[in-house]
Write an enzyme that holds these catalytic residues in place. Structure first.
Site, PDB file in Angstrom:
ATOM      1  N   CYS A  20      -4.198   2.491  -0.933  1.00 19.04           N
ATOM      2  CA  CYS A  20      -3.436   3.705  -1.202  1.00 19.04           C
ATOM      3  C   CYS A  20      -3.761   4.115  -2.642  1.00 19.04           C
ATOM      4  O   CYS A  20      -4.824   3.774  -3.152  1.00 19.04           O
ATOM      5  CB  CYS A  20      -1.941   3.474  -0.979  1.00 19.04           C
ATOM      6  N   ARG A  21      -2.867   4.805  -3.285  1.00 21.25           N
ATOM      7  CA  ARG A  21      -3.136   5.265  -4.648  1.00 21.25           C
ATOM      8  C   ARG A  21      -3.103   4.125  -5.655  1.00 21.25           C
ATOM      9  O   ARG A  21      -4.009   3.958  -6.454  1.00 21.25           O
ATOM     10  CB  ARG A  21      -2.139   6.357  -5.041  1.00 21.25           C
TER      11      ARG A  21
END
Length: 106
Positions: free
Chosen positions: A64-65
């Site tokens: 993810c980020r």
């Protein structure tokens, strides 16, 4: 289980067969993404588990980020019997910092 961006890059460069599972939202993909990824938003993983069944024998790297959401998804997949699941420590931010600075942080 965890994998760093540098470790992932080394394995990809060696040609290891790895499934990259991007669990970010659609709008995030338009900002930054890695090549050759399977995209399933995190909140849809449980409902779409069947799409991952064919990858049980392969290493799956979830990202993810920043690595927080992907950690939860990694734990979920491990709890469902997937044995080769790794969280990309630091997420796409770590990839940008340690591997490819052209990948935009947001």
């Amino acid at each position: 289980m965890e994998i760093t961006a540098t470790e992932l890059k080394e394995r990809l460069d060696k040609g290891d067969e790895i499934v990259l599972l991007d669990i970010r939202q659609e709008f995030e993909l338009r900002i930054a993404c890695l090549d050759n990824t399977l995209h399933i938003p995190g909140e849809e993983v449980a409902a779409r588990l069947g799409e991952l069944e064919g990858f049980r024998e392969k290493d799956i790297v979830v990202y993810c980020r920043t690595g927080t959401r992907s950690q939860r998804t990694t734990e979920f997949l491990l709890s469902r019997g997937f044995e080769k699941v790794f969280n990309l420590t630091g997420g796409i931010y770590a990839w940008s910092d340690d591997v490819d600075p052209t990948v935009m942080k947001y």
